[in-house]
Motif scaffolding. Structure first.
Motif, PDB file in Angstrom:
ATOM      1  N   ALA A   1       1.107   4.040  -3.375  1.00  0.00           N
ATOM      2  CA  ALA A   1       0.179   5.271  -3.300  1.00  0.00           C
ATOM      3  C   ALA A   1       1.209   6.002  -3.421  1.00  0.00           C
ATOM      4  O   ALA A   1       0.801   7.035  -3.670  1.00  0.00           O
TER       5      ALA A   1
ATOM      6  N   LEU B   1      -6.761   1.211  -1.455  1.00  0.00           N
ATOM      7  CA  LEU B   1      -6.012   0.606  -2.653  1.00  0.00           C
ATOM      8  C   LEU B   1      -5.672  -1.105  -2.035  1.00  0.00           C
ATOM      9  O   LEU B   1      -5.978  -1.531  -3.086  1.00  0.00           O
TER      10      LEU B   1
ATOM     11  N   ASP C   1      -4.722  12.070   1.044  1.00  0.00           N
ATOM     12  CA  ASP C   1      -4.301  11.070   1.041  1.00  0.00           C
ATOM     13  C   ASP C   1      -4.791   9.564   1.236  1.00  0.00           C
ATOM     14  O   ASP C   1      -4.871   8.390   1.155  1.00  0.00           O
ATOM     15  N   LYS C   2      -5.454  10.030   3.146  1.00  0.00           N
ATOM     16  CA  LYS C   2      -6.318   8.908   3.815  1.00  0.00           C
ATOM     17  C   LYS C   2      -7.203   7.952   2.943  1.00  0.00           C
ATOM     18  O   LYS C   2      -6.972   6.668   2.934  1.00  0.00           O
TER      19      LYS C   2
ATOM     20  N   THR D   1       0.615  -1.106   0.365  1.00  0.00           N
ATOM     21  CA  THR D   1      -0.116   0.106  -0.060  1.00  0.00           C
ATOM     22  C   THR D   1       0.941   1.829   0.588  1.00  0.00           C
ATOM     23  O   THR D   1       0.656   2.511  -0.847  1.00  0.00           O
ATOM     24  N   GLN D   2       2.076   1.022   0.614  1.00  0.00           N
ATOM     25  CA  GLN D   2       2.652   2.657   1.002  1.00  0.00           C
ATOM     26  C   GLN D   2       3.816   2.409  -0.288  1.00  0.00           C
ATOM     27  O   GLN D   2       3.635   3.787  -0.644  1.00  0.00           O
TER      28      GLN D   2
ATOM     29  N   ASN E   1      -5.036   5.099   1.431  1.00  0.00           N
ATOM     30  CA  ASN E   1      -4.700   4.544   1.574  1.00  0.00           C
ATOM     31  C   ASN E   1      -5.582   3.340   1.948  1.00  0.00           C
ATOM     32  O   ASN E   1      -4.693   2.635   1.798  1.00  0.00           O
ATOM     33  N   GLU E   2      -6.629   4.037   2.012  1.00  0.00           N
ATOM     34  CA  GLU E   2      -7.574   3.551   2.733  1.00  0.00           C
ATOM     35  C   GLU E   2      -8.068   2.616   1.711  1.00  0.00           C
ATOM     36  O   GLU E   2      -8.421   1.600   1.976  1.00  0.00           O
TER      37      GLU E   2
END
Length: 550
Positions: A28, A201, A194-195, A24-25, A198-199
């Protein structure tokens, strides 16, 4: 000894940077870099690269990178492969611009956990020497047909299959960057953008099913909190049902109150009447259904979400279903029918364009009046003591000729911000003053009352802003839809179309309208009892105000 110490220091430094990194990191960060380069890099934004293919080529290398150091090197090598960027003189606009920068944030360049100093420096250099020509992938032009913001030259992938991970990621990356750089109200979202990336993905990387992927694409569009914004896909009717109830409802106190009949005959078959209070659908309370399904419902604010949630409560695949309802103070359970939309045969009764109510009060049905009607409207209502403009019904483009009559002088009523496509993510206040009305000593001298509620969205809100400039104007009703500005529609990828508000609308003092909506001077909300008694409580309150000014 010094040599050993130096080696230890170097190893410790390398180890401090070479941290494990999650998928995920990595993805993103890749999404952000890919979108940034798409609109900023001179050798990409000009369209000379197959930018989708570049993403597909870099993804396997990103997947192989197991540490932040390895990932950073993959991205840096990718940036280097795009070709040299010439250093430009300080980029100064020909005309000085007043920027609106609440959305603008490229601070992610400096994420030390993911990017080396060298990579961060290169990204900053690209920003400072960004593309200045005609963008290949986006345009913002008012002289074209349709909304000014247009996403261009994006392959739609006619053979798109949800099982293709690369294409799923492409769909998400495209959409996320459209919002990142070209949605004027990003700063007003409930959840940081951004959150949201990440949520969602993980659900795009490895969806449980086609349904999970499709609904994830819809859900992330709901996260931008814009009544104009929702992603549509062909499977929506399959997931939620393609059959509708033959009535209109309004959610009040977490109950669905019947406020209108789409078709008298069909409503009669199910014995549905205006004022019926539906408390449960197939055993679930309205509150439960709202809690479960509001993540699929577009809306800038709660009244908008409640207005748009009806289909998640009542639509279904079966031709009939069970409800619990209250009528005449008694609770009962019964089965009612659903119909395909084309079989509803919705009735649209003829309505008056305007009329004079008791007390010499004019009433204008904005949903019916066209520009050609304005001279006759003025002639009919010029001697009234007050005029009620019902802005709960979407107006036609009549506000400018009306304002010429209502206003004694031209007055500024709105300010706009537009995206700067040569500095994506930044917005610019329009220099031109947007005035309405003209010098007219013979302007209307009576009270002007504007009716609003959650049905007043976009153009209706813009109209209300204009009417607020009229002397003796009073706004009565409840919170509006909170989505003012042109609605741009686009295809993300085959089967997934979306939309959002594409430029910012503010009052002349730069106060926001988005999400807040038009704030009434006199607030009044319809009640269940009022609906059951056949009252229009907002209109009744306006008539009372027209008579006594209170």
């Amino acid at each position: 000894m010094k040599k050993i110490f130096l080696i230890v220091v170097v190893l410790l430094f390398q180890n401090s940077f070479s941290k494990p990194i999650s998928e995920t990191q990595k993805l993103a960060a890749t999404c952000k870099v890919w979108g940034f380069l798409k609109y900023y890099h001179p050798n990409v934004a000009d369209g000379s690269k197959n930018w989708d293919e570049q993403l597909f080529q870099i993804l396997p290398k990103v997947e192989e990178a197991q540490t932040s150091e390895a990932f950073s090197l993959v991205i840096e090598n990718w940036v280097d492969s795009l070709g040299e960027i010439k250093k430009q003189e300080t980029l100064k606009p020909a005309v000085k611009k007043e920027y609106f920068d609440k959305n603008f944030d490229l601070s992610w360049f400096n994420n030390k956990e993911l990017f080396s100093k060298s990579l961060s420096k290169k990204l900053k250099f690209i920003e400072e020497n960004r593309f200045q020509g005609k963008q290949y992938y986006v345009a913002y032009e008012f002289d074209s047909n349709g909304p000014p913001l247009q996403f261009k030259n994006e392959p739609k992938y006619a053979d798109f299959k949800w099982t293709d991970k690369n294409l799923r990621l492409l769909a998400l990356f495209r959409y996320w960057n459209y919002i990142e750089y070209f949605f004027p109200y990003k700063y007003q979202m409930d959840q940081n953008w951004d959150k949201s990336l990440n949520e969602f993905l993980p659900r795009i990387i490895a969806p449980e099913s086609e349904k999970d992927f499709a609904l994830a694409m819809r859900e992330i569009s709901i996260k931008i909190n814009d009544t104009h914004a929702s992603t549509q896909m062909t499977q929506m009717s399959e997931y939620f049902g393609d059959k509708f109830v033959p009535v209109d409802v309004k959610i009040i106190d977490q109950k669905a109150v019947v406020i209108g009949l789409k078709n008298d005959s069909l409503a009669k078959i199910s014995d549905l009447k205006i004022g019926d209070v539906i408390t449960k659908v197939e055993g679930k309370t309205i509150a439960q259904l709202l809690k479960e399904n509001s993540k699929y419902v577009e809306g800038s604010n709660e009244p908008s979400v409640l207005k748009n949630a009806y289909w998640t409560i009542f639509n279904g695949k079966t031709p009939s279903f069970e409800i619990e309802f209250i009528r005449d103070g008694k609770t009962a359970v019964k089965t009612i029918n659903r119909y395909k939309y084309q079989d509803l045969k919705i009735q649209f009764p003829d309505q008056e364009k305007w009329k004079i109510l008791e007390g010499n009060i004019g009433y204008v049905n904005f949903g019916e009046v066209e520009e050609k009607d304005v001279p006759n409207l003025i002639a009919a209502l010029k001697n009234t003591d007050a005029i009620i403009f019902d802005d709960r019904k979407r107006p036609h483009d009549v506000i400018y000729p009306l304002a010429d009559w209502l206003n004694p002088v031209p007055v500024e009523y709105v300010k706009y911000v537009d995206p700067d496509v040569n500095y994506p993510g930044r917005y610019v206040w329009r220099k031109e003053e947007e005035k309405i009305g003209k010098v007219n000593p013979d302007n209307y001298k009576g009270k002007v009352i504007v009716l609003i509620d959650e049905n007043a969205v976009s153009h209706a809100e813009h109209t209300a802003m204009a009417l607020q400039t009229v002397p003796k104007a009073t706004v009565i009703g409840s919170q509006t839809g909170g989505a003012d500005g042109a609605n741009t529609r686009f295809l993300i990828i085959k089967g997934f179309s979306s939309s959002f508000t594409c430029y910012g609308v503010f009052y002349p003092n730069k106060k926001e309208v988005q999400r807040i909506g038009i704030v009434p001077d006199v607030e009044i909300n319809p009640t269940i009892l009022g609906i059951q008694q056949g009252k229009d409580e907002i209109l009744d309150r306006a008539i009372l105000f027209a008579k006594n000014g209170k």
